[in-house]
Design a protein around this motif. Structure first.
Motif, PDB file in Angstrom:
ATOM      1  N   ALA A  36      -9.976 -66.692 -58.907  1.00  0.00           N
ATOM      2  CA  ALA A  36     -10.873 -67.855 -58.911  1.00  0.00           C
ATOM      3  C   ALA A  36     -11.360 -68.172 -57.505  1.00  0.00           C
ATOM      4  O   ALA A  36     -12.550 -68.472 -57.305  1.00  0.00           O
ATOM      5  CB  ALA A  36     -10.160 -69.067 -59.506  1.00  0.00           C
ATOM      6  N   SER A  37     -10.474 -68.096 -56.513  1.00  0.00           N
ATOM      7  CA  SER A  37     -10.892 -68.398 -55.139  1.00  0.00           C
ATOM      8  C   SER A  37     -11.867 -67.349 -54.618  1.00  0.00           C
ATOM      9  O   SER A  37     -12.822 -67.669 -53.906  1.00  0.00           O
ATOM     10  CB  SER A  37      -9.685 -68.522 -54.214  1.00  0.00           C
ATOM     11  N   LYS A  38     -11.642 -66.084 -54.980  1.00  0.00           N
ATOM     12  CA  LYS A  38     -12.579 -65.036 -54.571  1.00  0.00           C
ATOM     13  C   LYS A  38     -13.947 -65.260 -55.199  1.00  0.00           C
ATOM     14  O   LYS A  38     -14.978 -65.121 -54.541  1.00  0.00           O
ATOM     15  CB  LYS A  38     -12.058 -63.650 -54.976  1.00  0.00           C
ATOM     16  N   LEU A  39     -13.956 -65.584 -56.501  1.00  0.00           N
ATOM     17  CA  LEU A  39     -15.229 -65.802 -57.187  1.00  0.00           C
ATOM     18  C   LEU A  39     -15.945 -67.052 -56.654  1.00  0.00           C
ATOM     19  O   LEU A  39     -17.168 -67.063 -56.554  1.00  0.00           O
ATOM     20  CB  LEU A  39     -15.005 -65.923 -58.695  1.00  0.00           C
ATOM     21  N   ASP A  40     -15.178 -68.086 -56.324  1.00  0.00           N
ATOM     22  CA  ASP A  40     -15.789 -69.294 -55.749  1.00  0.00           C
ATOM     23  C   ASP A  40     -16.402 -69.024 -54.382  1.00  0.00           C
ATOM     24  O   ASP A  40     -17.354 -69.674 -53.980  1.00  0.00           O
ATOM     25  CB  ASP A  40     -14.755 -70.413 -55.626  1.00  0.00           C
ATOM     26  N   PRO A  45     -27.467 -66.762 -55.075  1.00  0.00           N
ATOM     27  CA  PRO A  45     -28.120 -65.716 -55.860  1.00  0.00           C
ATOM     28  C   PRO A  45     -27.925 -64.321 -55.269  1.00  0.00           C
ATOM     29  O   PRO A  45     -27.907 -63.336 -56.002  1.00  0.00           O
ATOM     30  CB  PRO A  45     -29.590 -66.119 -55.854  1.00  0.00           C
ATOM     31  N   THR A  46     -27.771 -64.223 -53.971  1.00  0.00           N
ATOM     32  CA  THR A  46     -27.586 -62.902 -53.361  1.00  0.00           C
ATOM     33  C   THR A  46     -26.181 -62.357 -53.611  1.00  0.00           C
ATOM     34  O   THR A  46     -25.967 -61.155 -53.522  1.00  0.00           O
ATOM     35  CB  THR A  46     -27.835 -62.970 -51.845  1.00  0.00           C
ATOM     36  N   LYS A  47     -25.235 -63.216 -53.917  1.00  0.00           N
ATOM     37  CA  LYS A  47     -23.847 -62.803 -54.128  1.00  0.00           C
ATOM     38  C   LYS A  47     -23.523 -62.536 -55.596  1.00  0.00           C
ATOM     39  O   LYS A  47     -22.420 -62.114 -55.909  1.00  0.00           O
ATOM     40  CB  LYS A  47     -22.899 -63.894 -53.616  1.00  0.00           C
ATOM     41  N   GLN A  48     -24.453 -62.794 -56.497  1.00  0.00           N
ATOM     42  CA  GLN A  48     -24.174 -62.658 -57.926  1.00  0.00           C
ATOM     43  C   GLN A  48     -23.767 -61.223 -58.299  1.00  0.00           C
ATOM     44  O   GLN A  48     -22.856 -61.020 -59.091  1.00  0.00           O
ATOM     45  CB  GLN A  48     -25.385 -63.094 -58.759  1.00  0.00           C
ATOM     46  N   LYS A  49     -24.425 -60.237 -57.704  1.00  0.00           N
ATOM     47  CA  LYS A  49     -24.093 -58.848 -58.007  1.00  0.00           C
ATOM     48  C   LYS A  49     -22.671 -58.525 -57.538  1.00  0.00           C
ATOM     49  O   LYS A  49     -21.912 -57.863 -58.252  1.00  0.00           O
ATOM     50  CB  LYS A  49     -25.108 -57.915 -57.349  1.00  0.00           C
ATOM     51  N   GLY A  53     -19.498 -57.535 -59.913  1.00  0.00           N
ATOM     52  CA  GLY A  53     -18.750 -56.312 -59.633  1.00  0.00           C
ATOM     53  C   GLY A  53     -17.265 -56.583 -59.425  1.00  0.00           C
ATOM     54  O   GLY A  53     -16.418 -55.831 -59.924  1.00  0.00           O
ATOM     55  N   TYR A  54     -16.956 -57.662 -58.699  1.00  0.00           N
ATOM     56  CA  TYR A  54     -15.556 -58.023 -58.466  1.00  0.00           C
ATOM     57  C   TYR A  54     -14.862 -58.327 -59.795  1.00  0.00           C
ATOM     58  O   TYR A  54     -13.745 -57.868 -60.046  1.00  0.00           O
ATOM     59  CB  TYR A  54     -15.458 -59.228 -57.527  1.00  0.00           C
ATOM     60  N   TRP A  55     -15.515 -59.101 -60.654  1.00  0.00           N
ATOM     61  CA  TRP A  55     -14.922 -59.461 -61.939  1.00  0.00           C
ATOM     62  C   TRP A  55     -14.707 -58.215 -62.805  1.00  0.00           C
ATOM     63  O   TRP A  55     -13.660 -58.062 -63.427  1.00  0.00           O
ATOM     64  CB  TRP A  55     -15.788 -60.485 -62.657  1.00  0.00           C
ATOM     65  N   LYS A  56     -15.690 -57.317 -62.836  1.00  0.00           N
ATOM     66  CA  LYS A  56     -15.558 -56.106 -63.641  1.00  0.00           C
ATOM     67  C   LYS A  56     -14.399 -55.241 -63.144  1.00  0.00           C
ATOM     68  O   LYS A  56     -13.654 -54.660 -63.945  1.00  0.00           O
ATOM     69  CB  LYS A  56     -16.857 -55.315 -63.642  1.00  0.00           C
TER      70      LYS A  56
END
Length: 114
Positions: A36-40, A45-49, A53-56
């Motif tokens: 969660a902290s990494k995703l936060d 918009p530039t970080k969405q990809k 990728g991190y979640w996958k």
């Protein structure tokens, strides 16, 4: 007295069937908080990809771990969905904590007298 009256005297030396119980992934709070902290940290918009990728990658890692332990595809999918829910809970907790502001000292009236 019949032969079957004393079942304690019948011995079965075969080992009992084993069953592996995996610790629920959703209960891995430390891992959920870390993800969660990494995703936060990947905001905008530039970080969405990068975020996707991190979640996958985390999902692939979890799936590989559970597959190695012998879970079926349905069990793996359910565990990953549970983990997703745990990560969302941790993200909401972090957002709520970030939005809290401490009460200013000027608002403190001191102890109330009776």
């Amino acid at each position: 007295m019949k032969k079957d009256d004393l079942p304690l005297l019948r011995f079965d030396f075969r080992p009992p069937p084993c069953r592996i119980v995996i610790f629920p992934i959703a209960a891995r709070v430390g891992k959920a908080r870390h993800v969660a902290s990494k995703l936060d940290g990947m905001v905008g918009p530039t970080k969405q990809k990068a975020r996707d990728g991190y979640w996958k990658e985390r999902c692939k890692d979890l799936a590989a771990e559970l597959e190695k332990r012998g879970l079926s595809e349905e069990q793996i999918a359910a565990a990953i969905l549970d983990f997703r829910d745990a990560v969302e809970v941790e993200m909401r907790k972090a957002a709520a904590k970030a939005n809290q502001s401490p009460r200013p000292a000027a608002w403190d009236d001191g102890p109330k007298s009776a």
